[in-house]
Design an enzyme around this catalytic site. Structure first.
Site, PDB file in Angstrom:
ATOM      1  N   THR A   1     101.964 120.052  38.660  1.00 57.83           N
ATOM      2  CA  THR A   1     101.083 121.022  39.309  1.00 57.83           C
ATOM      3  C   THR A   1     101.965 121.986  40.090  1.00 57.83           C
ATOM      4  O   THR A   1     103.175 121.890  40.041  1.00 57.83           O
ATOM      5  CB  THR A   1     100.123 120.329  40.286  1.00 57.83           C
ATOM      6  OG1 THR A   1     100.854 119.952  41.442  1.00 57.83           O
ATOM      7  CG2 THR A   1      99.501 119.102  39.669  1.00 57.83           C
ATOM      8  N   CYS A   2     101.352 122.901  40.806  1.00 61.67           N
ATOM      9  CA  CYS A   2     102.190 123.831  41.581  1.00 61.67           C
ATOM     10  C   CYS A   2     102.970 123.084  42.650  1.00 61.67           C
ATOM     11  O   CYS A   2     104.044 123.497  43.051  1.00 61.67           O
ATOM     12  CB  CYS A   2     101.389 124.919  42.243  1.00 61.67           C
ATOM     13  SG  CYS A   2      99.701 125.026  41.789  1.00 61.67           S
TER      14      CYS A   2
ATOM     15  N   SER B   1      98.756 116.031  49.387  1.00 61.01           N
ATOM     16  CA  SER B   1      98.772 117.456  49.053  1.00 61.01           C
ATOM     17  C   SER B   1      99.359 118.282  50.174  1.00 61.01           C
ATOM     18  O   SER B   1      99.429 117.838  51.308  1.00 61.01           O
ATOM     19  CB  SER B   1      97.351 117.947  48.791  1.00 61.01           C
ATOM     20  OG  SER B   1      96.842 117.344  47.645  1.00 61.01           O
TER      21      SER B   1
ATOM     22  N   GLN C   1      93.658 118.417  38.155  1.00 64.90           N
ATOM     23  CA  GLN C   1      94.974 118.543  37.532  1.00 64.90           C
ATOM     24  C   GLN C   1      95.460 117.186  37.026  1.00 64.90           C
ATOM     25  O   GLN C   1      96.082 117.071  35.979  1.00 64.90           O
ATOM     26  CB  GLN C   1      95.959 119.112  38.556  1.00 64.90           C
ATOM     27  CG  GLN C   1      95.681 120.579  38.865  1.00 64.90           C
ATOM     28  CD  GLN C   1      96.341 121.036  40.151  1.00 64.90           C
ATOM     29  OE1 GLN C   1      96.559 120.242  41.071  1.00 64.90           O
ATOM     30  NE2 GLN C   1      96.660 122.312  40.240  1.00 64.90           N
TER      31      GLN C   1
ATOM     32  N   GLN D   1      91.771 120.587  44.167  1.00 64.66           N
ATOM     33  CA  GLN D   1      92.237 120.874  42.814  1.00 64.66           C
ATOM     34  C   GLN D   1      92.979 119.710  42.170  1.00 64.66           C
ATOM     35  O   GLN D   1      92.928 119.521  40.968  1.00 64.66           O
ATOM     36  CB  GLN D   1      93.173 122.077  42.774  1.00 64.66           C
ATOM     37  CG  GLN D   1      92.573 123.360  43.246  1.00 64.66           C
ATOM     38  CD  GLN D   1      92.917 123.579  44.702  1.00 64.66           C
ATOM     39  OE1 GLN D   1      92.853 122.643  45.507  1.00 64.66           O
ATOM     40  NE2 GLN D   1      93.270 124.785  45.043  1.00 64.66           N
TER      41      GLN D   1
ATOM     42  N   ALA E   1      92.891 129.355  40.950  1.00 67.22           N
ATOM     43  CA  ALA E   1      92.617 130.778  41.164  1.00 67.22           C
ATOM     44  C   ALA E   1      91.138 130.967  41.483  1.00 67.22           C
ATOM     45  O   ALA E   1      90.772 131.772  42.341  1.00 67.22           O
ATOM     46  CB  ALA E   1      92.991 131.565  39.921  1.00 67.22           C
TER      47      ALA E   1
ATOM     48  N   GLY F   1      92.624 129.816  36.050  1.00 67.33           N
ATOM     49  CA  GLY F   1      92.669 128.381  36.356  1.00 67.33           C
ATOM     50  C   GLY F   1      91.739 128.006  37.486  1.00 67.33           C
ATOM     51  O   GLY F   1      91.152 128.857  38.143  1.00 67.33           O
TER      52      GLY F   1
ATOM     53  N   GLY G   1      95.015 135.043  35.296  1.00 68.44           N
ATOM     54  CA  GLY G   1      94.906 133.632  34.932  1.00 68.44           C
ATOM     55  C   GLY G   1      93.600 133.111  35.493  1.00 68.44           C
ATOM     56  O   GLY G   1      93.191 133.504  36.577  1.00 68.44           O
TER      57      GLY G   1
END
Lengths: 275, 434
Positions: B55-56, B115, B126, B122, B200, B197, B195
């Site tokens: 993930t990010c 997180s 994911q 999110q 977003a 996702g 994007g």
């Protein structure tokens, strides 16, 4: 009498400055409220001091350096109060009030003697020209404060170090809007100021423009602000570079206002002997 | 090696926003290669099962393995080779957990306790995505299937039972704060999503609820853009039209999965003049990054990537800490349950061992009596077979039932140990002859 009121005014400015500085450091709202009250009081007593002096001198008290600086500070505070009443800009007081205080202290250090008006200055154009010019200077001073704040905030956001300054300063767009408004008001005032000066010069000395240093520097200042405003209106020039230019232009303005008088002998030197 | 210690262990290796910069994370995500990252790891024989989570904010290899040390080394070497990083950098950024700790970590990640912004929603999606990919690639097995599904249910439980997600804060919260310091009022501002996702979408919703008025969604697949735009009452465009949308936008949120920059410095520079130098705030939440970092050097353009947003987030952390502790307790009790389930898995090899051993003994004994038994008729021989089988089964019946029952109830390690010793399953018996 006017001097006593002037002293009281300085103390009120000190109190207001202290209040705004405490507010910006501790974020206590009460400090800002008190500071605002002090500033209104200072503006009132300052106005009274100017009126008293006008009454005692029998002419517009915009002849000596002391008088000009004092009026400049008064305009600045007045414009600030008006602006805050219309659209509040966070923490602006902490920048404007200290600047006004510095100008007031500088004013109080000048000789406070009331000088008799030389014949050249005895004209209706004295109040018109001087008031308009000093009002323009005051508006540009506010633009300068906003530009400094803009540069500080811009640095925080660009550099991604969102510290204490970031939280205390207003948003970039609000500051930019304020700079734009100040330029929009200040520039026409300056233009009118220069034109009235030139008309007055024609009346007094028979020539609209004689390239004396004050006139030359006024024109340079005018070009600076004209360029700034032109770029803003045509290509939407704004942001960091525009803010730097606003600071620079104000530097040139201060030189025109003070530097020329202090360094170069000129018709405008606030000393007595006009030819 | 005893049968018990031969049970595969859960092993987790990875980096997150705390241990590695976005740079390192995006390199470890191995997105640029020809093959999906999971296939690279699936090639390692040391990993019996595998889920690859990227993930990010984190890149993690969740696996089960018989030899954690060996597996850890193999994963690191693969990362060194594919991400082109040296050992020192790898060692200093990676964390690894085994067994109980790994299970707890997986639960915590799923529940958004690990997180960047605790409670952000999110991560669960994911993680489900990562699991689905593992199932498709057939790399997950009995242990990880159970682990991940358990993690999902733990996450749901924590979401409903604690206040951790109550304010549904996320990266977007920080982004909105920042946007307000740039634009003041967000009323009338326009946002562009690059994007489509989940992340977003969340950020966009947050902006919209703060007054942003126009929204444009640009996506590689237009249908997805249209779908999201419809949901958010915006308009959809294809990626090719992005540059003209940039003229209008004030805030850009980019979150594509593209391996290269979607937005270059040159493109942004080009639009600034027609934009009349209006301020532009770009948020890059993609890993690897979507927007060339040099964009931040352009006047009046402010680019923040996901790491940059961390700074603003620190502020509102404190209030949720109490709820986080409650959530951690829930995780702990779920970890204990999972471990006892894992221990019941131990019973399988023990029972198999016992059966195998008994069968072996039976065959050996029949073979030894071969000289006598060969004179019997085939029917009689068959009867002997059946008889011996039946004896073995009857004798083993009770012990096996008992083992199954005991381990199911409380994962008793002792009884497995005892059974292995009683039946001589610990390897030493092999040399004996009957």
């Amino acid at each position: 009498m006017d001097n006593a009121v002037f002293q009281v005014t300085i103390f009120l400015y000190i109190a207001a400055t202290a209040g705004f500085l405490i507010n910006i450091i501790t974020l206590k709202k009460a400090a800002a409220k008190a500071a605002n009250a002090f500033l209104y009081a200072a503006f009132g007593s300052h106005g009274l001091a100017i009126a008293l002096r006008m009454f005692m001198a029998g002419h517009t008290p915009l002849v000596t350096m002391h008088e000009s600086l004092s009026f400049f500070a008064w305009c600045m505070v007045g414009a600030y109060l008006l602006m805050q009443a219309m659209k509040k800009i966070k923490s602006l007081g902490a920048f404007v009030t200290p600047l006004a205080l510095v100008v007031m202290v500088a004013s109080s250090l000048q000789t406070k003697k009331i000088l008799p008006l030389s014949p050249a200055l005895q004209s209706i154009w004295l109040p018109i020209h001087a008031v308009i010019c000093l009002a323009a200077y005051a508006i540009f001073a506010l633009a300068f404060c906003a530009a400094v704040m803009y540069l500080m905030q811009e640095r925080q956001i660009k550099g991604k170090h969102l510290g204490a300054i970031f939280r205390r300063l207003p948003s970039l767009e609000n500051l930019d809007t304020m700079i734009g408004r100040c330029l929009g008001i200040g520039f026409p005032l300056l233009t009118v100021g220069i034109i009235t000066g030139s008309i007055w010069a024609e009346n007094a000395w028979g020539s609209y423009w004689s390239w004396d240093p004050k006139e030359t520097w006024s024109l340079i200042t005018w070009f600076f602000y004209a360029a700034l405003l032109h770029q803003r209106l045509t290509v939407g020039w704004r942001g960091k570079k525009a803010a730097i230019m606003t600071v620079l232009a104000f530097g040139v303005l201060i030189f025109t206002f003070l530097g020329v008088n202090l360094l170069i002998p000129s018709e405008h030197s606030y000393v007595t002997n006009f030819q | 090696m005893s049968q018990i210690s031969n049970r595969p262990k859960v092993l987790l290796i990875g980096v997150n926003h705390k241990t590695a910069s976005v740079d390192i994370r995006e390199r470890l995500a191995l997105k640029g290669g020809d093959a999906p990252a999971i296939n690279l790891f699936a090639g390692l024989p040391q990993l019996e099962e595998l889920v690859f989570l990227s993930t990010c904010n984190r890149v993690e290899v969740i696996s089960s393995t018989k030899d954690p040390d060996d597996a850890k080394d193999a994963v690191k070497r693969l990362w060194m080779e594919k991400a082109g990083m040296d050992r020192g950098l790898i060692d200093s950024s990676l964390y690894s957990y085994e067994g109980r700790d790994a299970i707890r970590h997986v639960f915590k990640v799923a529940s958004s306790l690990d997180s960047m912004i605790v409670g952000e929603p999110q991560i669960l999606g994911q993680m489900k995505d990562a699991y689905r990919k593992a199932v498709e690639a057939k790399t997950s097995g009995a242990i990880l299937n159970r682990l991940l599904n358990k993690a999902f249910s733990v996450a749901k439980l924590i979401r409903t039972e604690t206040g951790i997600a109550s304010s549904a804060v996320s990266i977007s919260y920080a982004a909105v704060e920042l946007a307000k310091k740039i634009f003041g009022e967000l009323k009338g501002k326009k946002a562009l999503l690059i994007g489509a996702g989940e992340m977003a979408e969340l950020a966009a919703r947050n902006l919209l609820s703060n007054g942003v008025s126009g929204l444009v969604v640009a996506n590689r697949t237009l249908s997805r853009a249209v779908e999201l735009a419809k949901e958010l009452k915006g308009s959809a465009i294809s990626l090719e039209e992005m540059e003209s949308a940039l003229l209008e936008a004030d805030i850009v949120i980019s979150s594509t999965g593209a391996p290269d920059f979607v937005l270059t410095g040159e493109a942004v520079r080009r639009v600034m003049r027609p934009r009349r130098h209006r301020l532009l705030f770009l948020i890059d939440i993609a890993v690897p990054r979507d927007i060339d970092p040099e964009v931040n050097d352009i006047d009046n353009v402010y680019l923040y990537n996901i790491d940059d947003l961390k700074g603003i987030v620190e502020v509102n952390k404190a209030g949720r800490e109490k709820e986080a502790r409650k959530a951690e307790r829930m995780v702990d009790s779920e970890v204990i349950k999972f471990i006892s389930w894992l221990e019941t898995m131990d019973v399988v090899p023990v029972i198999q061992g016992i059966r195998q051993k008994a069968e072996e003994v039976r065959r050996n004994e029949i073979a030894r009596s071969h000289s006598i038994l060969r004179d019997l008729t085939p029917e009689q021989q068959k009867a002997v077979e059946v008889l011996t089988c039946s004896i073995v089964q009857k004798i083993l019946h009770d012990p096996i039932i008992c083992l199954k029952k005991e381990t199911r109830d409380d994962g008793a390690k002792d009884i497995l140990e005892a059974a292995s010793r009683l039946f001589g399953l610990n390897g030493s018996g092999e040399d004996r002859h009957f």
